[in-house]
Each structure stands twice: as structure tokens, then as C-alpha cells.
Enzyme design. Structure first.
Site, PDB file in Angstrom:
ATOM      1  N   GLU A 206      35.787  41.323  67.691  1.00  0.00           N
ATOM      2  CA  GLU A 206      36.792  41.740  68.119  1.00  0.00           C
ATOM      3  C   GLU A 206      37.217  41.506  69.886  1.00  0.00           C
ATOM      4  OE1 GLU A 206      36.953  46.025  67.605  1.00  0.00           O
ATOM      5  OE2 GLU A 206      37.032  45.780  65.322  1.00  0.00           O
ATOM      6  N   LYS A 338      43.779  54.310  60.636  1.00  0.00           N
ATOM      7  CA  LYS A 338      43.930  52.947  60.139  1.00  0.00           C
ATOM      8  C   LYS A 338      44.657  53.081  59.092  1.00  0.00           C
ATOM      9  CE  LYS A 338      39.170  51.674  61.546  1.00  0.00           C
ATOM     10  NZ  LYS A 338      37.710  51.785  61.023  1.00  0.00           N
TER      11      LYS A 338
HETATM   12  C1  2PG Z   1      36.180  50.630  63.585  1.00  0.00           C
HETATM   13  C2  2PG Z   1      36.768  49.171  63.215  1.00  0.00           C
HETATM   14  C3  2PG Z   1      37.242  48.649  64.421  1.00  0.00           C
HETATM   15  P1  2PG Z   1      36.123  47.758  61.168  1.00  0.00           P
HETATM   16  O1  2PG Z   1      35.053  50.666  62.607  1.00  0.00           O
HETATM   17  O2  2PG Z   1      36.522  51.425  64.172  1.00  0.00           O
HETATM   18  O3  2PG Z   1      36.493  48.590  65.546  1.00  0.00           O
HETATM   19  O4  2PG Z   1      35.996  48.387  62.522  1.00  0.00           O
HETATM   20  O5  2PG Z   1      37.610  47.252  61.187  1.00  0.00           O
HETATM   21  O6  2PG Z   1      35.273  46.665  60.860  1.00  0.00           O
HETATM   22  O7  2PG Z   1      36.017  48.943  60.191  1.00  0.00           O
HETATM   23 MG    MG Z   2      34.838  52.868  63.294  1.00  0.00          MG
END
Ligand code: 2PG
Ligand code: MG
Length: 431
Positions: A206, A338
Site C-alpha cells: 500500500e 469497504k
Molecule cells: C485492511 C485492508 C487495507 P486488505 O485490512 O484494512 O489495509 O487490507 O485490503 O488486504 O484487506
Molecule cells: Mg483491516
């Protein structure tokens, strides 16, 4: 109002070089809406599935089946629908997939389509996306408070350290622009300190520094040193935010910090995090225990919930019912949003609203696999009152989202920045 004329999916490539789904939604008046599905590495077991083809090609990661979901059943169902009725559109997508985790269509197919429809509706209404979101969901738009990664770890840095995200927040800033400036100083100060000490290996998934620390706590010491080197007072303007992502190193109440070769149960992990919070200006903690550790999350929140922000990510997977359940459990006091964990815009907004109803914070978040798509900058601004997690301060799939917020700042006005409001009631607010 304009009706959906056609929907087309194509294969594009994400920030890790993996294939992903891009969807074009075209309305009858020619308006185009476009979005790209992101992809996580540290994924919750209850989040919507990324449909991948498997097999030897592209390490099993190709997405031809997800493309077929969009170009086949989804396109047929949505053709002729009103793009401005996001709830109806998302309900039509959900009606095609009776599985719990969108295994049939693929969450990557549904999220790219759902977001592309949102974009088309905004363009059709001649509004920037953030304004369309605010009007559509009856919210007061405001520029979010960013949390920005300085070191990557966990699944984003070859598990070089166990903890996944070491981030800073700048709740004392007066504008989004000022957050960017202060974070840039801290980011490069951290890189300089690490290079001097021989602890810098490169850049993680990231954009945060890929560390070579000897312990997880060394990251916290280095972060405090970087904040000071940047001319800031740790705990005043600037504080630390951590994503422990504990599901990546433990389950069934047993955890293992590989870097320090230490095993611990849930209580010992909570005690360790408590000691860190005593020693360092930590204002926010995400997934402090594993996604299956309900007792641990309740205990953590009982001990620290009136002190810091406690975010459920893998624990809540952008699911409104899980937020309601956790709220009645008194576990967590904030949720990560998300869109691809839920799989549609409507379900994500429903989760955001559930968090607001519970009096919780909400942090709209990118995934570790990202693209040039800037939808989340608009979503978090349009829904208002929140925070934005995008990753670090390097790599264009990250910077494009921060930069989009700066453009929105010009439209909306610098005064619309939420500042430290999300941290009301924490130690920072009381200090
Ligand atoms: C999280 C995300 C972003 P990932 O765990 O919050 O940092 O990671 O997209 O790999 O789940
Ligand atoms: Mg997370």
C-alpha cells in the site's frame, strides 16, 4: 432520469498486477459510468467472494467467470432500469445470487457494476459523485479525516512484521491539505530514520515503507521518532492508528507473533495492546483480536472503548447486521466500510447508516489491491462526518484518491473538513 442501455465488463489490472473487473454502464442518453473492483489480501472469511477462475493460468487469479456474470445475467437484469434508483438496481443484482457471500456472481462483478451505476447516475444528474451521494442519501457532505500508512506489515509486506498497518492521523489539522503536508513530512522522516538505521527494505503493497524491524514495538518507537523529526508533537496534532489485523496471526483465541516468536492467548494480546496504548499516542485500533474472537472484542472494548476508536474490519465485513449485533454486544465503536466486502453500494451505505445509528465512527477504506478508481474519495465525502483509509503516501493508486479529495476540497471548501470530530470522546479530545 435515464435508463440503462448497456453494461460491459472488461479485464483490467490492479496495483499488484492481478486481473480485476472494470465495468462500463452506458445510459440511453449516452452517459457513461465506470468503476473498477479492488481486491483485499487480508480478507475476512465473511466478506463477499472475489470470483477467480482458478487453474494454472495467471496463478488462478483470472476473472473470466466474473466478467461473464456482468456481461450475462447482470447486464440482462439491469437493462432498462433507472440508473438513479440505486436501491432497485442493487436489489436486482442481489436477486440473481442467493448465496451468502455472492459466490454465484462474484463480489468483484457486483461491486464494479454497482459502483459504475452510481457513477452513471451522478454524471446523468450533472453532479460530481460526492454531491450525488450526499443528495441521494440525504447526508451533509464533508471532507474526511485521513488515516495514512507509514509502514506496511502483515500480509502486505511478506509478514516481515506481524502488525499490518502502522498509520498516522492528524486530527489537529485545519484542512485536508494540511493533513497531506504533515503526513508527507512524517512519511519521509520515517524513511530517513529507517535508512540510517539499516531498517528500510523498500515499499510495501500500500506504499508504506517495508520495514526490517526486530520487533513490532520497534515500529511504534520509530513512528514516534518520525513524528518528532517532522516537527510535530506526538499525541497533540498527530496520533497513531494501527490495524492489528489479528485474524492474520491467530484464531480460536490463540495468537502467534512470528517476528518475536511469541505465542499468546486473547487476554495476553489485549494486555500487550494496552501496554502499547500506555506508551504510545495510539488513537485508533482496528481488528485488535481475531474475527472469531467475540469475547476478546467485547473485553477489549470494555477496557478501552471510552479511550480510543476501536474499528471492526474483518470482524464486521461491512455488514449492517454484524454492526447491529456488535453494537448490542458493546464490541467495537467504529466500522470500516469497504464496498467490495459488502458487494454493493446499497449494502455499504446501509452499514454506514447502521454505524451512525449506533453512534459509531465509520471509516471508508480502500483495499490493498487498488486501481485508479476514486469512488471511495467521493463516497466518504458524500456520506460525510467520517474518515478515509487509502494506504500510504506513495504509489499512484493511493495518491489518486488523496488527490481527488484535494479537488473536492476546491469544490466544497476547505472549511468542510471534519478535523478531529471523529475522535470526540477519546483521550485526544480530553487532552
Ligand atoms: C485492511 C485492508 C487495507 P486488505 O485490512 O484494512 O489495509 O487490507 O485490503 O488486504 O484487506
Ligand atoms: Mg483491516
Amino acid at each position: 432520469m435515464s435508463l440503462i442501455k448497456s453494461i460491459n465488463a472488461r479485464r483490467v489490472w490492479d496495483s499488484r498486477g492481478n486481473p480485476t473487473v472494470e465495468v462500463d454502464v452506458i445510459l440511453e442518453n449516452g452517459v457513461l459510468g465506470r468503476a473498477i473492483a479492488p481486491a483485499g489480501a487480508s480478507r475476512g472469511t465473511r466478506e463477499a467472494i472475489d470470483l477467480r477462475d482458478g487453474g494454472p493460468k495467471l496463478r488462478g487469479k483470472d476473472i473470466q467467470n466474473a466478467l461473464a456474470s456482468v456481461n450475462g445475467p447482470i447486464a440482462s437484469a439491469l437493462r432498462g432500469m433507472d440508473a438513479s434508483d440505486q436501491a432497485e438496481v442493487d436489489a436486482a443484482i442481489l436477486a440473481l445470487d442467493a448465496s451468502a457471500l455472492k459466490e454465484t456472481l462474484g463480489g468483484n462483478a457486483t461491486v464494479a457494476t454497482s459502483l459504475a451505476v452510481l457513477h452513471a447516475a451522478a454524471t446523468d444528474a450533472r453532479k460530481p459523485l460526492w454531491r450525488h451521494v450526499a443528495d441521494h442519501y440525504n447526508c451533509t457532505p464533508s471532507l474526511p479525516l485521513p488515516e495514512i500508512q507509514i509502514f506496511g506489515g502483515g500480509a502486505h509486506a511478506g509478514r516481515r512484521v506481524d502488525i499490518q498497518d502502522f498509520m498516522v492521523v492528524v486530527p489537529g489539522a485545519f484542512s485536508f491539505d494540511e493533513v497531506m503536508e504533515i503526513t508527507s513530512e512524517i512519511y519521509f522522516a520515517a524513511g530517513d530514520i529507517m535508512a540510517q538505521r539499516g531498517k528500510l527494505a523498500g515499499v510495501a503493497d500500500e506504499g508504506g515503507w517495508w520495514p526490517m524491524f526486530d520487533s513490532n514495538e520497534e515500529a511504534l518507537e520509530t513512528l514516534v521518532a518520525a513524528i518528532e523529526k517532522a516537527g510535530e508533537t506526538p499525541g497533540k496534532n498527530v496520533a497513531i492508528s494501527l490495524d492489528i489485523a489479528a485474524s492474520e496471526f491467530g484464531s480460536n483465541g490463540k495468537y502467534r507473533l512470528a517476528l518475536e516468536d511469541r505465542e499468546m492467548d486473547s487476554g495476553a494480546l489485549i494486555d500487550m495492546l494496552g501496554r502499547w496504548m500506555d506508551a504510545y499516542p495510539i488513537l485508533s485500533i482496528e481488528d485488535p483480536v481475531g474475527e472469531d474472537d467475540r469475547d476478546g472484542m467485547i473485553e477489549f472494548t470494555r477496557r478501552f472503548g471510552d479511550h480510543v476508536q476501536i474499528i471492526g474490519d474483518d470482524y464486521l465485513v461491512t455488514n449492517a447486521n454484524l454492526v447491529k449485533e456488535a453494537s448490542s454486544d458493546a464490541a467495537c465503536n467504529a466500522v470500516l466500510i469497504k464496498v467490495n466486502q459488502a458487494g454493493t453500494v446499497s449494502e455499504s451505505v446501509e452499514t454506514f447508516m447502521a454505524a451512525q445509528a449506533a453512534g459509531w465512527g465509520a471509516i471508508v477504506s480502500a483495499r490493498s489491491g487498488e486501481s485508479e478508481d476514486t469512488s471511495i474519495s467521493h463516497l466518504s465525502t458524500g456520506l460525510g462526518g467520517g474518515q478515509l483509509k487509502v494506504g500510504s503516501f506513495q504509489r499512484s493508486e493511493r495518491m489518486v484518491k488523496w488527490n481527488e479529495c484535494l479537488r473536492i476540497q476546491d469544490e466544497l471548501g476547505a472549511h468542510s473538513f471534519v478535523g478531529g470530530a471523529p475522535f470526540k470522546g477519546t483521550w485526544w479530545d480530553r487532552a
